[in-house]
Design a protein around this motif. Structure first.
Motif, short mmCIF file in Angstrom:
data_model
loop_
_atom_site.label_atom_id
_atom_site.label_comp_id
_atom_site.label_asym_id
_atom_site.label_seq_id
_atom_site.Cartn_x
_atom_site.Cartn_y
_atom_site.Cartn_z
N GLY A 1 -0.39 20.14 -3.43
CA GLY A 1 0.61 20.49 -2.42
C GLY A 1 1.68 19.42 -2.33
O GLY A 1 1.75 18.50 -3.15
N ASP A 2 2.53 19.55 -1.30
CA ASP A 2 3.64 18.62 -1.09
C ASP A 2 3.22 17.49 -0.16
O ASP A 2 2.59 17.72 0.88
N TYR A 3 3.63 16.27 -0.53
CA TYR A 3 3.29 15.07 0.23
C TYR A 3 4.53 14.19 0.40
O TYR A 3 5.37 14.13 -0.49
N THR B 1 7.70 9.94 8.72
CA THR B 1 8.74 10.75 9.36
C THR B 1 10.15 10.37 8.94
O THR B 1 11.08 11.13 9.13
N SER B 2 10.32 9.17 8.34
CA SER B 2 11.67 8.74 7.97
C SER B 2 11.85 8.51 6.47
O SER B 2 12.97 8.38 6.00
N SER B 3 10.79 8.48 5.72
CA SER B 3 10.87 8.16 4.30
C SER B 3 11.77 9.12 3.53
O SER B 3 12.62 8.70 2.76
N GLY B 4 11.55 10.40 3.69
CA GLY B 4 12.35 11.39 2.98
C GLY B 4 11.97 11.58 1.51
O GLY B 4 12.51 12.45 0.84
N GLN B 5 11.05 10.79 1.00
CA GLN B 5 10.63 10.90 -0.40
C GLN B 5 9.42 11.81 -0.50
O GLN B 5 8.39 11.54 0.10
N THR C 1 0.85 -1.18 0.00
CA THR C 1 0.00 0.00 0.00
C THR C 1 0.89 1.23 0.00
O THR C 1 1.86 1.30 0.75
N ILE C 2 0.54 2.20 -0.83
CA ILE C 2 1.27 3.48 -0.86
C ILE C 2 0.44 4.51 -0.08
O ILE C 2 -0.78 4.50 -0.13
N HIS C 3 1.17 5.35 0.64
CA HIS C 3 0.54 6.42 1.41
C HIS C 3 1.21 7.74 1.01
O HIS C 3 2.44 7.79 0.89
N LEU C 4 0.41 8.78 0.84
CA LEU C 4 0.92 10.13 0.64
C LEU C 4 0.40 10.97 1.79
O LEU C 4 -0.81 11.03 2.02
N TYR C 5 1.32 11.61 2.53
CA TYR C 5 0.95 12.36 3.73
C TYR C 5 1.42 13.81 3.63
O TYR C 5 2.57 14.06 3.29
N SER C 6 0.52 14.74 3.92
CA SER C 6 0.86 16.16 3.93
C SER C 6 1.12 16.63 5.36
O SER C 6 0.21 16.60 6.20
N PHE C 7 2.36 17.07 5.64
CA PHE C 7 2.67 17.63 6.95
C PHE C 7 2.00 18.99 7.13
O PHE C 7 1.79 19.44 8.24
N THR C 8 1.64 19.64 6.04
CA THR C 8 1.01 20.96 6.10
C THR C 8 -0.44 20.87 6.56
O THR C 8 -0.87 21.61 7.43
N THR C 9 -1.20 19.95 5.96
CA THR C 9 -2.64 19.86 6.25
C THR C 9 -3.03 18.64 7.07
O THR C 9 -4.15 18.58 7.56
N GLY C 10 -2.15 17.65 7.15
CA GLY C 10 -2.50 16.40 7.83
C GLY C 10 -3.30 15.46 6.95
O GLY C 10 -3.70 14.39 7.38
N GLU C 11 -3.50 15.85 5.70
CA GLU C 11 -4.27 15.02 4.77
C GLU C 11 -3.45 13.81 4.35
O GLU C 11 -2.23 13.88 4.22
#
Length: 127
Positions: free
Chosen positions: A87-89, A107-111, A56-66
């Motif tokens: 935005g950035d994910y 928090t550790s992916s960096g991608q 499963t792939i996840h895209l997470y926005s630190f800006t919005t929490g989406e």
């Protein structure tokens, strides 16, 4: 001269309290509205050049929490279940084996990927 009674004092303070309450209500800051989700996301994913065949792939926005989530098929292709705001994910994985541990967490992916309004067909290679 007579002293004011407690009842008189209450009636004198009432207009001041009401005025203060109205003024404070007008001073509140508006809630930041999130942009409507208009970025559809699909693509391929690999780790160090090797195509993923599960997970499963996840895209997470630190800006919005989406967060957006989608299954990875046997060809290494994915499509997120729902659109996201542009935005950035940060990209990370779950339900997969044989990849470096850092790719299991936002928090550790960096991608990172940047989504724009409309269709986003991404080619992601996690290194």
């Amino acid at each position: 001269m007579s002293r004011p009674t407690a009842t008189t004092m209450r009636w004198c303070l009432l207009p001041a309290i009401v005025t203060f309450a109205i003024a404070m209500n007008g001073c509140s800051s508006p809630q930041q509205e999130l942009a409507p989700p208009t970025a559809s996301v699909s693509g391929t994913i690999a780790v160090a050049g090797k195509s993923m065949r599960e997970g499963t792939i996840h895209l997470y926005s630190f800006t919005t929490g989406e967060i957006g989530v989608g299954p990875i098929d046997k060809k290494g292709e994915f499509k997120l279940d729902t659109p996201l705001a542009s935005g950035d994910y940060t990209v990370y994985l779950s339900n997969v084996s044989g990849v470096p541990e850092k790719f299991y967490s936002e928090t550790s992916s960096g991608q990172q990927v940047t989504l724009i309004d409309g269709d986003n067909n991404l080619t992601i290679d996690l290194n």
